[in-house]
Write an enzyme that holds these catalytic residues in place. Sequence first.
Site, short mmCIF file in Angstrom:
data_model
loop_
_atom_site.label_atom_id
_atom_site.label_comp_id
_atom_site.label_asym_id
_atom_site.label_seq_id
_atom_site.Cartn_x
_atom_site.Cartn_y
_atom_site.Cartn_z
N ALA A 84 -3.37 3.25 2.22
CA ALA A 84 -4.05 3.44 3.51
C ALA A 84 -5.30 4.29 3.27
CB ALA A 84 -3.12 4.12 4.50
N TYR A 131 0.27 4.66 13.68
CA TYR A 131 -1.13 5.05 13.50
C TYR A 131 -1.98 4.43 14.60
CZ TYR A 131 0.80 6.84 9.16
OH TYR A 131 1.56 7.52 8.24
N ARG A 170 -0.92 -5.25 9.06
CA ARG A 170 0.47 -4.75 8.97
C ARG A 170 0.93 -4.32 10.34
NH1 ARG A 170 3.63 -1.17 4.47
NH2 ARG A 170 3.62 -3.24 3.52
N PRO A 186 0.83 -1.21 0.00
CA PRO A 186 0.00 0.00 0.00
C PRO A 186 0.86 1.26 0.00
CG PRO A 186 -0.05 -1.10 2.15
CD PRO A 186 0.64 -2.03 1.20
N GLN A 191 -5.87 -1.39 2.02
CA GLN A 191 -5.42 -1.23 3.40
C GLN A 191 -6.34 -0.22 4.08
OE1 GLN A 191 -1.85 1.07 4.51
NE2 GLN A 191 -1.09 -0.78 5.52
C1 LIG Z 1 4.93 6.87 -1.60
C2 LIG Z 1 4.80 5.87 -0.48
C3 LIG Z 1 3.59 5.78 0.21
C4 LIG Z 1 3.43 4.82 1.23
N1 LIG Z 1 2.20 4.68 1.83
C5 LIG Z 1 2.00 3.64 2.69
C6 LIG Z 1 0.70 3.30 3.13
O1 LIG Z 1 -0.32 3.88 2.70
N2 LIG Z 1 0.57 2.29 4.02
C7 LIG Z 1 1.66 1.57 4.46
O2 LIG Z 1 1.50 0.67 5.28
N3 LIG Z 1 2.90 1.85 4.01
C8 LIG Z 1 3.08 2.83 3.12
N4 LIG Z 1 4.33 3.05 2.58
C9 LIG Z 1 5.40 2.06 2.89
C10 LIG Z 1 5.44 1.00 1.78
O3 LIG Z 1 4.24 0.27 1.73
C11 LIG Z 1 6.63 0.03 1.96
O4 LIG Z 1 6.42 -0.70 3.15
C12 LIG Z 1 7.96 0.75 2.02
O5 LIG Z 1 8.07 1.71 0.99
C13 LIG Z 1 9.15 -0.22 1.92
O6 LIG Z 1 9.06 -0.98 0.73
P1 LIG Z 1 9.93 -0.60 -0.61
O7 LIG Z 1 11.37 -0.56 -0.23
O8 LIG Z 1 9.60 -1.70 -1.57
O9 LIG Z 1 9.43 0.72 -1.08
C14 LIG Z 1 4.50 4.00 1.59
C15 LIG Z 1 5.73 4.14 0.92
C16 LIG Z 1 5.87 5.04 -0.12
C17 LIG Z 1 7.17 5.10 -0.87
#
Ligand SMILES: Cc1cc2nc3c(=O)[nH]c(=O)nc-3n(C[C@H](O)[C@H](O)[C@H](O)COP(=O)(O)O)c2cc1C
Length: 386
Positions: free
Chosen positions: A56, A185, A233, A22, A98
Amino acid sequence: MSLFSPLTLRDVTLPNRVGISPMCMYASRDGLVADFHVAHLGRFALGGAGLVIAEATAVHPHGRISPFDTGLWSDEQIPGWRRVTALVAASGSVPGVQLGHAGRRAAVREPWRAGAPLDDEDASAGFGPWPLVAPSALSAGPGHAVPAALTTAQIARSVQDWHDAAARAVAAGFRFVELHGAHGYLLHSFLSPVSNRRTDHYGGSPENRLRYPLEVVAAVRDAIGGGVPLSFRISSVDGAEGGLGIDETVEVARRLATAGVDVIDTSSGGITTDRTVDTRIRRGFAFHADFSHRIRDEVGVRTATVGLVVDPEQAARLIHDGDSDLVLLGRQALDDPNWPHHARIALGDDTHESWDVRFGSALGPRARTLARLAAAGETPLSRFER
Ligand SMILES: Cc1cc2nc3c(=O)[nH]c(=O)nc-3n(C[C@H](O)[C@H](O)[C@H](O)COP(=O)(O)O)c2cc1C
């Protein structure tokens, strides 16, 4: 088990084990889905992911991280989501969402405006801050407003919000629901002793800190029925002094699994925004895999891992070696929405049949042409070298 083997969770079978994590896009007004979300989430499904988890999505307007978050607090938000779920499902992927409530970390700006708490400037643009709620009246960090501690009656109403949003998620066509219980959160803030200093039966002992999350899980399960998988999560570790460590999180995961959670999605951190407290765990490749492995082994629950998964062989090994049952991609998928298809090619089992036929029928022959040219020693620059 292989990365491209299916995974059945309750009545839902993911066609493979690559999911999209997400990611908030800050592209919504009044919690409504925009054309942007349809294109953004649709391209991941067309890119071959087995599961696409939408960002989210707030269960209450005060639970939005920013004014631009998506929501499912109103029936009016259902039709927009149907556009997303229809496209994702038609592309052979499973649409997930999510659900979240940002609690004491709500009412902030987008990350490209430093994620700072909303202030008078935002209010004059029509995006003013709103009252924050939390287990205890403790601010998330410097500059954040002090939240109101939820009363018992408000907690009961909040549980109902999660229930109603989950029912709307299913009505909107989602076939996988994740609860955002990480990153400081509302759910996480009840779990962690850093943010939960209550002295009633929602605070104090680990059992009491689990009470609100378990009530939410029960309400959401009631709303989505027995067939739809439920993920939670967690922040595997708070990283902050006095916060949750992995030993306690394993026990939290055990309780969640017993309560009907099907997947523990292992993330970390976020309990405070105070930059003087070092809560960051080192960002190495697959930096949550040790946590997901341990929870999977000790609890016997399915897990997802996320965090700097960038390489096909790496992802395949995470599944093969039992680190997790699902690999989630965040930024890697932003960079390359076709990553799952490309990973199949890299792992040697691509026939272009996994692509949407509109693409696959064109790319298969092209791949053969490219292979013939390579065998003949031709490169894209050959004509300039003659
Ligand atoms: C632009 C952006 C928005 C994100 N929004 C959420 C979110 O809505 N909910 C969540 O649990 N994590 C959120 N994250 C965390 C990601 O889901 C992920 O866990 C994190 O970026 C690490 O993974 P990656 O290295 O593949 O990016 C966000 C990350 C990014 C980069």
